[in-house]
Scaffold this motif. Structure first.
Motif, PDB file in Angstrom:
ATOM      1  N   VAL A 173       0.842  -1.207   0.000  1.00  0.00           N
ATOM      2  CA  VAL A 173       0.000   0.000   0.000  1.00  0.00           C
ATOM      3  C   VAL A 173       0.872   1.250   0.000  1.00  0.00           C
ATOM      4  CG1 VAL A 173      -1.643   1.346   1.380  1.00  0.00           C
ATOM      5  CG2 VAL A 173      -2.006  -1.089   1.071  1.00  0.00           C
ATOM      6  N   ALA A 174       1.906   1.255   0.824  1.00  0.00           N
ATOM      7  CA  ALA A 174       2.802   2.419   0.890  1.00  0.00           C
ATOM      8  C   ALA A 174       3.537   2.639  -0.425  1.00  0.00           C
ATOM      9  CB  ALA A 174       3.796   2.246   2.040  1.00  0.00           C
ATOM     10  N   VAL A 175       3.942   1.570  -1.091  1.00  0.00           N
ATOM     11  CA  VAL A 175       4.593   1.710  -2.402  1.00  0.00           C
ATOM     12  C   VAL A 175       3.604   2.251  -3.432  1.00  0.00           C
ATOM     13  CG1 VAL A 175       5.648   0.409  -4.305  1.00  0.00           C
ATOM     14  CG2 VAL A 175       6.394   0.009  -1.973  1.00  0.00           C
ATOM     15  N   GLY A 176       2.348   1.859  -3.334  1.00  0.00           N
ATOM     16  CA  GLY A 176       1.326   2.400  -4.231  1.00  0.00           C
ATOM     17  C   GLY A 176       1.147   3.897  -4.067  1.00  0.00           C
ATOM     18  N   ILE A 177       1.142   4.357  -2.835  1.00  0.00           N
ATOM     19  CA  ILE A 177       1.049   5.796  -2.575  1.00  0.00           C
ATOM     20  C   ILE A 177       2.282   6.504  -3.121  1.00  0.00           C
ATOM     21  CG2 ILE A 177       1.015   7.525  -0.732  1.00  0.00           C
ATOM     22  CD1 ILE A 177      -0.650   5.462   0.891  1.00  0.00           C
ATOM     23  N   ILE A 207      -0.578   7.370 -15.513  1.00  0.00           N
ATOM     24  CA  ILE A 207      -0.047   6.004 -15.472  1.00  0.00           C
ATOM     25  C   ILE A 207       0.336   5.614 -14.050  1.00  0.00           C
ATOM     26  CG2 ILE A 207       1.882   4.540 -16.191  1.00  0.00           C
ATOM     27  CD1 ILE A 207       1.782   6.032 -18.892  1.00  0.00           C
ATOM     28  N   PHE A 208       1.052   6.491 -13.372  1.00  0.00           N
ATOM     29  CA  PHE A 208       1.515   6.149 -12.030  1.00  0.00           C
ATOM     30  C   PHE A 208       0.388   6.142 -11.004  1.00  0.00           C
ATOM     31  CE2 PHE A 208       5.554   6.452 -13.922  1.00  0.00           C
ATOM     32  CZ  PHE A 208       6.489   5.908 -13.055  1.00  0.00           C
ATOM     33  N   VAL A 209      -0.630   6.960 -11.194  1.00  0.00           N
ATOM     34  CA  VAL A 209      -1.777   6.920 -10.283  1.00  0.00           C
ATOM     35  C   VAL A 209      -2.537   5.611 -10.466  1.00  0.00           C
ATOM     36  CG1 VAL A 209      -4.035   7.954  -9.834  1.00  0.00           C
ATOM     37  CG2 VAL A 209      -2.020   9.397  -9.931  1.00  0.00           C
ATOM     38  N   VAL A 210      -2.684   5.159 -11.704  1.00  0.00           N
ATOM     39  CA  VAL A 210      -3.356   3.878 -11.945  1.00  0.00           C
ATOM     40  C   VAL A 210      -2.544   2.728 -11.339  1.00  0.00           C
ATOM     41  CG1 VAL A 210      -4.043   2.240 -13.747  1.00  0.00           C
ATOM     42  CG2 VAL A 210      -4.622   4.650 -13.977  1.00  0.00           C
ATOM     43  N   VAL A 211      -1.234   2.728 -11.571  1.00  0.00           N
ATOM     44  CA  VAL A 211      -0.380   1.686 -10.984  1.00  0.00           C
ATOM     45  C   VAL A 211      -0.422   1.758  -9.452  1.00  0.00           C
ATOM     46  CG1 VAL A 211       2.032   0.929 -10.726  1.00  0.00           C
ATOM     47  CG2 VAL A 211       1.121   1.465 -12.991  1.00  0.00           C
ATOM     48  N   GLY A 212      -0.368   2.964  -8.921  1.00  0.00           N
ATOM     49  CA  GLY A 212      -0.437   3.130  -7.470  1.00  0.00           C
ATOM     50  C   GLY A 212      -1.758   2.649  -6.897  1.00  0.00           C
ATOM     51  N   LEU A 215      10.160   8.265   0.504  1.00  0.00           N
ATOM     52  CA  LEU A 215       8.913   7.515   0.648  1.00  0.00           C
ATOM     53  C   LEU A 215       9.120   6.020   0.401  1.00  0.00           C
ATOM     54  CD1 LEU A 215       6.421  10.012  -1.010  1.00  0.00           C
ATOM     55  CD2 LEU A 215       6.721   9.523   1.430  1.00  0.00           C
ATOM     56  N   LEU A 216       9.966   5.671  -0.568  1.00  0.00           N
ATOM     57  CA  LEU A 216      10.262   4.254  -0.803  1.00  0.00           C
ATOM     58  C   LEU A 216      10.988   3.628   0.385  1.00  0.00           C
ATOM     59  CD1 LEU A 216      11.288   4.109  -4.561  1.00  0.00           C
ATOM     60  CD2 LEU A 216       9.321   3.021  -3.479  1.00  0.00           C
ATOM     61  N   LEU A 217      11.913   4.372   0.974  1.00  0.00           N
ATOM     62  CA  LEU A 217      12.613   3.854   2.153  1.00  0.00           C
ATOM     63  C   LEU A 217      11.660   3.693   3.334  1.00  0.00           C
ATOM     64  CD1 LEU A 217      15.949   5.838   1.839  1.00  0.00           C
ATOM     65  CD2 LEU A 217      15.650   3.361   1.625  1.00  0.00           C
ATOM     66  N   ILE A 218      10.742   4.622   3.477  1.00  0.00           N
ATOM     67  CA  ILE A 218       9.732   4.493   4.529  1.00  0.00           C
ATOM     68  C   ILE A 218       8.862   3.275   4.263  1.00  0.00           C
ATOM     69  CG2 ILE A 218       7.645   5.568   5.466  1.00  0.00           C
ATOM     70  CD1 ILE A 218       9.116   8.275   5.144  1.00  0.00           C
ATOM     71  N   SER A 219       8.497   3.074   2.989  1.00  0.00           N
ATOM     72  CA  SER A 219       7.683   1.917   2.626  1.00  0.00           C
ATOM     73  C   SER A 219       8.408   0.604   2.900  1.00  0.00           C
ATOM     74  CB  SER A 219       7.308   1.969   1.142  1.00  0.00           C
ATOM     75  OG  SER A 219       6.598   3.129   0.837  1.00  0.00           O
ATOM     76  N   ALA A 220       9.699   0.576   2.660  1.00  0.00           N
ATOM     77  CA  ALA A 220      10.465  -0.662   2.797  1.00  0.00           C
ATOM     78  C   ALA A 220      10.942  -0.938   4.213  1.00  0.00           C
ATOM     79  CB  ALA A 220      11.670  -0.630   1.859  1.00  0.00           C
TER      80      ALA A 220
END
Length: 177
Positions: A16-20, A41-46, A124-129
């Motif tokens: 979910v965090a990676v989607g955001i 594109i990125f909103v749809v993928v997210g 944000l990616l580091l927070i997600s991971a």
């Protein structure tokens, strides 16, 4: 058992965090390129990643973790250590990227917006991971206790498991809570 349940939930929470993060990356990319296509594109993928993550969380919360499945977590075990790991990596990354910003600033606003977007999205990616899974894992026991206290179906699953449980090593007592 609490750790296994939290490990399954943390995967969904990280997705979910990676989607955001993907949606925010599309916003920065669209602003830097002055077009809406990356944003769309990125909103749809997210959104798809967010839905997948929510399905994974729902599945992990409603099912009883299989005792035979081994889960190995090599990351941080609580939120504080997750923030420390993510912050340290991000700091090194940000210093490297920000050192190039003055030389690229005269090339246009798109470059500066793109670099700032890269720094924000990397954070944000580091927070997600690191932070999101570590926070879920750090609250594993409290989460299982809360579910056992409020959900009669899950409490019945725990009771049934207690009656059929056999210790793997020595004379351990049943203790998922």
């Amino acid at each position: 058992m609490a750790f296994a349940r939290a490990a399954d939930i943390s995967v969904g929470a990280a997705v979910v965090a990676v989607g955001i993060t993907a949606a925010i990356a599309g916003l920065f990319w669209g602003a830097a390129a002055v077009t809406f296509l990356p944003l769309v594109i990125f909103v749809v993928v997210g959104a798809l990643l967010g839905l997948l993550g929510l399905l994974l969380i729902r599945r992990a919360r409603t099912r009883f973790p299989k005792e035979t499945r081994t889960r190995t977590i090599r990351g941080a075990g609580d939120a504080r250590n997750g923030w420390f790991a993510a912050g340290g990596i991000w700091l090194v990354f940000a210093v490297i990227i920000l050192s190039t910003l003055p030389s690229l600033a005269d090339r246009g606003d798109g470059i500066a917006i793109g670099l700032i977007g890269i720094i924000v999205c990397m954070a944000l990616l580091l927070i997600s991971a690191f932070v999101v899974p570590a926070t879920v894992l750090g609250r594993a026991r409290e989460s299982l206790r809360r579910v056992a206290a409020t959900d009669a179906h899950y409490r019945a699953l725990l009771e049934q498991d207690r009656l059929t449980w056999h210790p793997r090593y020595g004379d351990q007592m049943y203790g998922p809570l």
